[in-house]
Enzyme design. Structure first.
Site, PDB file in Angstrom:
ATOM      1  N   ASP A   1       0.850  -0.803   0.159  1.00  0.00           N
ATOM      2  CA  ASP A   1       0.147   0.127   0.127  1.00  0.00           C
ATOM      3  C   ASP A   1       0.928   1.139   0.013  1.00  0.00           C
ATOM      4  O   ASP A   1       1.735   1.469   1.037  1.00  0.00           O
ATOM      5  CB  ASP A   1      -0.736   0.095   1.121  1.00  0.00           C
ATOM      6  CG  ASP A   1      -2.027   0.997   1.283  1.00  0.00           C
ATOM      7  OD1 ASP A   1      -1.345   2.212   0.802  1.00  0.00           O
ATOM      8  OD2 ASP A   1      -2.968   1.136   1.686  1.00  0.00           O
ATOM      9  N   HIS A   2       1.233   1.922  -1.171  1.00  0.00           N
ATOM     10  CA  HIS A   2       1.977   2.839  -1.210  1.00  0.00           C
ATOM     11  C   HIS A   2       2.086   4.085  -0.266  1.00  0.00           C
ATOM     12  O   HIS A   2       2.815   4.691  -0.018  1.00  0.00           O
ATOM     13  CB  HIS A   2       2.319   3.319  -2.495  1.00  0.00           C
ATOM     14  CG  HIS A   2       1.181   4.316  -3.072  1.00  0.00           C
ATOM     15  ND1 HIS A   2      -0.042   3.954  -3.663  1.00  0.00           N
ATOM     16  CD2 HIS A   2       1.328   5.729  -3.048  1.00  0.00           C
ATOM     17  CE1 HIS A   2      -0.723   4.986  -3.849  1.00  0.00           C
ATOM     18  NE2 HIS A   2       0.086   6.408  -3.832  1.00  0.00           N
TER      19      HIS A   2
ATOM     20  N   HIS B   1      -5.790   2.667   1.559  1.00  0.00           N
ATOM     21  CA  HIS B   1      -4.873   4.054   1.743  1.00  0.00           C
ATOM     22  C   HIS B   1      -5.495   4.764   3.330  1.00  0.00           C
ATOM     23  O   HIS B   1      -4.763   4.942   3.955  1.00  0.00           O
ATOM     24  CB  HIS B   1      -4.882   4.922   0.896  1.00  0.00           C
ATOM     25  CG  HIS B   1      -4.458   4.426  -0.566  1.00  0.00           C
ATOM     26  ND1 HIS B   1      -3.505   3.381  -0.698  1.00  0.00           N
ATOM     27  CD2 HIS B   1      -4.744   4.765  -1.963  1.00  0.00           C
ATOM     28  CE1 HIS B   1      -2.898   3.081  -2.040  1.00  0.00           C
ATOM     29  NE2 HIS B   1      -4.030   3.807  -2.680  1.00  0.00           N
TER      30      HIS B   1
HETATM   31  C1  BG6 Z   1      -4.052   4.718  -6.150  1.00  0.00           C
HETATM   32  C2  BG6 Z   1      -5.592   4.768  -6.612  1.00  0.00           C
HETATM   33  O1  BG6 Z   1      -3.816   3.541  -5.408  1.00  0.00           O
HETATM   34  O2  BG6 Z   1      -3.759   5.724  -5.443  1.00  0.00           O
HETATM   35  C3  BG6 Z   1      -5.742   6.100  -7.537  1.00  0.00           C
HETATM   36  O3  BG6 Z   1      -5.741   3.673  -7.297  1.00  0.00           O
HETATM   37  C4  BG6 Z   1      -5.225   7.366  -6.711  1.00  0.00           C
HETATM   38  O4  BG6 Z   1      -6.749   6.293  -7.931  1.00  0.00           O
HETATM   39  C5  BG6 Z   1      -3.790   6.925  -6.134  1.00  0.00           C
HETATM   40  O5  BG6 Z   1      -5.150   8.313  -7.585  1.00  0.00           O
HETATM   41  C6  BG6 Z   1      -3.349   8.154  -5.163  1.00  0.00           C
HETATM   42  O6  BG6 Z   1      -2.182   8.142  -4.928  1.00  0.00           O
HETATM   43  P1  BG6 Z   1      -1.331   9.507  -4.235  1.00  0.00           P
HETATM   44  O7  BG6 Z   1      -0.065   8.992  -4.147  1.00  0.00           O
HETATM   45  O8  BG6 Z   1      -1.207  10.321  -5.523  1.00  0.00           O
HETATM   46  O9  BG6 Z   1      -1.994   9.911  -3.357  1.00  0.00           O
END
Ligand code: BG6
Length: 411
Positions: free
Chosen positions: A97-98, A160
């Site tokens: 989960d980044h 997230h």
């Molecule tokens: C991804 C989603 O996991 O996270 C996207 O699938 C979303 O829809 C993105 O735009 C958001 O990531 P960040 O790091 O730009 O907040």
């Protein structure tokens, strides 16, 4: 036969990896990264196992990163966990989960558990409520084919936002070791009060953007984007009120909101503290107090801000909201990262602290699945219900107004 299901693919992969071992001295340590369509995850892991590419004898390691979405609901997440655990031990599986790789998210743990001042007030005695916002200005871009079957709740909330929630609300782990941290997250997810069908109707809001504009850019409605059904009922916005049934958080609501095509890109956790018990300044021009907020800004302009009231200099007692700021870039001069850099490194050194364990994922789904069930049984009739470039449907404001609260205005 599809490429990922073809045994030959894995024989060729094994040969290739053998050559890489010879030329690069990688000692048969392999890290696989599954960023394919989720429907292939089980097959790929099974085939890797059959080709002998997952066994870890003689001190070598074999790890697999699995991208989201990890399942579509509780049942499919369980099935996926069961399938891959027939081939891999839990310590070989890295559910990514980044958000957990973002510097500011990791700093929440240091902020909470490394500083004496905050942990004492981190509970229902002092905190009125918590707001978690993940606002995006982007729409579905070229991901319509994926997004249409997913929606905001699955795409952002179950993973997230729940990770942010767990990090901000969990109990102190006994150590910083992977399982100790993940045990506390699981306990937190178990404490979230499950939503009955009635509660889904009163405590959740969904939205879909219509045409609008952001920064003078005219933007199409979600239903006019590429690969989206003209009568789509997929939500691009979700807001929910959750309560955590434990000692620390009794009667402290957690409000979560996320949406695409909102006016600003911002991810933040706002903790609003309770007001003072009595209004001392009754006979002065101060008729209401500025709420005290602690803001943890995840992105952009990563930092921590404390909002409180101060007297405006002068003969009369007049109050104004002021801020104490800590900004990462100003202080440390760090470059922005996406989160992935940290996580790939951690996986290579075998540290699973920032990855989700099977029970974390399933518990997250068990909170979200009742909402999905009600939403799919009663498709929204009012879509689109917010214009691109606005802060979401009116019902999201009503959700807080009913409790005498309002979303923090993010400028
Ligand atoms: C991804 C989603 O996991 O996270 C996207 O699938 C979303 O829809 C993105 O735009 C958001 O990531 P960040 O790091 O730009 O907040």
């Amino acid at each position: 036969m599809a490429y990922f299901q073809d045994e030959d693919t894995y024989q060729r992969l094994r040969d290739l990896l053998g050559q890489v071992d010879q030329t690069c001295g990688t000692q048969s340590n392999y890290l696989y990264y599954l960023a394919t369509a989720a429907s292939f995850f089980s097959d790929i892991v099974r085939q890797l196992g059959t080709a002998g590419l997952t066994s870890q004898e003689d001190g070598k390691w074999r790890r697999v990163i699995v991208e989201k979405p990890f399942g579509r609901d509780l049942e499919s997440a369980r099935t996926l966990n069961q399938n891959i655990s027939q081939v891999l031990a839990e310590n070989q599986i890295y559910r990514i989960d980044h958000y957990l790789g973002k510097e500011t998210v990791q700093n929440i743990l240091v902020f909470r558990f490394g500083n004496g001042i905050f942990e004492h007030i981190w509970n229902h005695h002092y905190i009125d409520h918590v707001q978690i916002t993940v606002a995006e200005t982007v729409g579905v871009e070229n991901r319509g084919g994926f997004y249409e079957g997913v929606g905001a709740l699955r795409d952002m909330v179950q993973n997230h936002m729940f990770q942010l929630l767990a990090t901000i609300a969990m109990e102190p782990p006994v150590s910083f070791e992977a399982d100790a941290v993940r045990d506390e997250k699981s306990k937190l997810f178990k404490a979230i009060q499950p939503l009955s069908a009635e509660a889904v109707l009163s405590q959740t809001v969904r939205g879909q953007y219509g045409a609008g504009s952001i920064d003078d850019r005219t933007l199409p409605a979600y239903r006019s984007e590429s690969r989206i059904a003209a009568d789509s009922s997929t939500e691009t916005y979700a807001a929910l009120k959750l309560t955590i049934d434990n000692w620390r958080w009794a009667n402290v609501p957690f409000y979560l909101r996320t949406g695409k095509r909102l006016p600003k890109r911002v991810t933040e956790i706002a903790i609003q503290f309770k007001p003072v018990p009595s209004l001392l300044f009754r006979d002065t021009p101060i008729d209401s107090l500025t709420p005290n907020f602690l803001i943890i800004r995840i992105q952009p302009s990563e930092g921590i801000h404390l909002h409180f009231g101060a007297k405006i200099p002068g003969p009369r007692v007049i109050m104004s909201g002021v801020e104490m700021d800590f900004c990462y870039t100003n202080h440390f001069g760090t470059n922005r990262s996406t989160g992935y850099e940290t996580l790939l490194y951690d996986c290579a050194i075998g540290d699973a602290t920032l990855f989700q364990r099977s029970d974390n994922v399933e518990l997250g789904w068990s909170v979200v699945t009742p909402i999905l069930d009600v939403w799919s049984a009663l498709p929204s009739r009012g879509f689109p219900n917010y214009a691109a470039g606005t802060w979401g449907p009116i019902a999201a404001d009503t959700l807080l107004a009913r409790d005498g609260r309002q979303w923090r205005q993010i400028k």
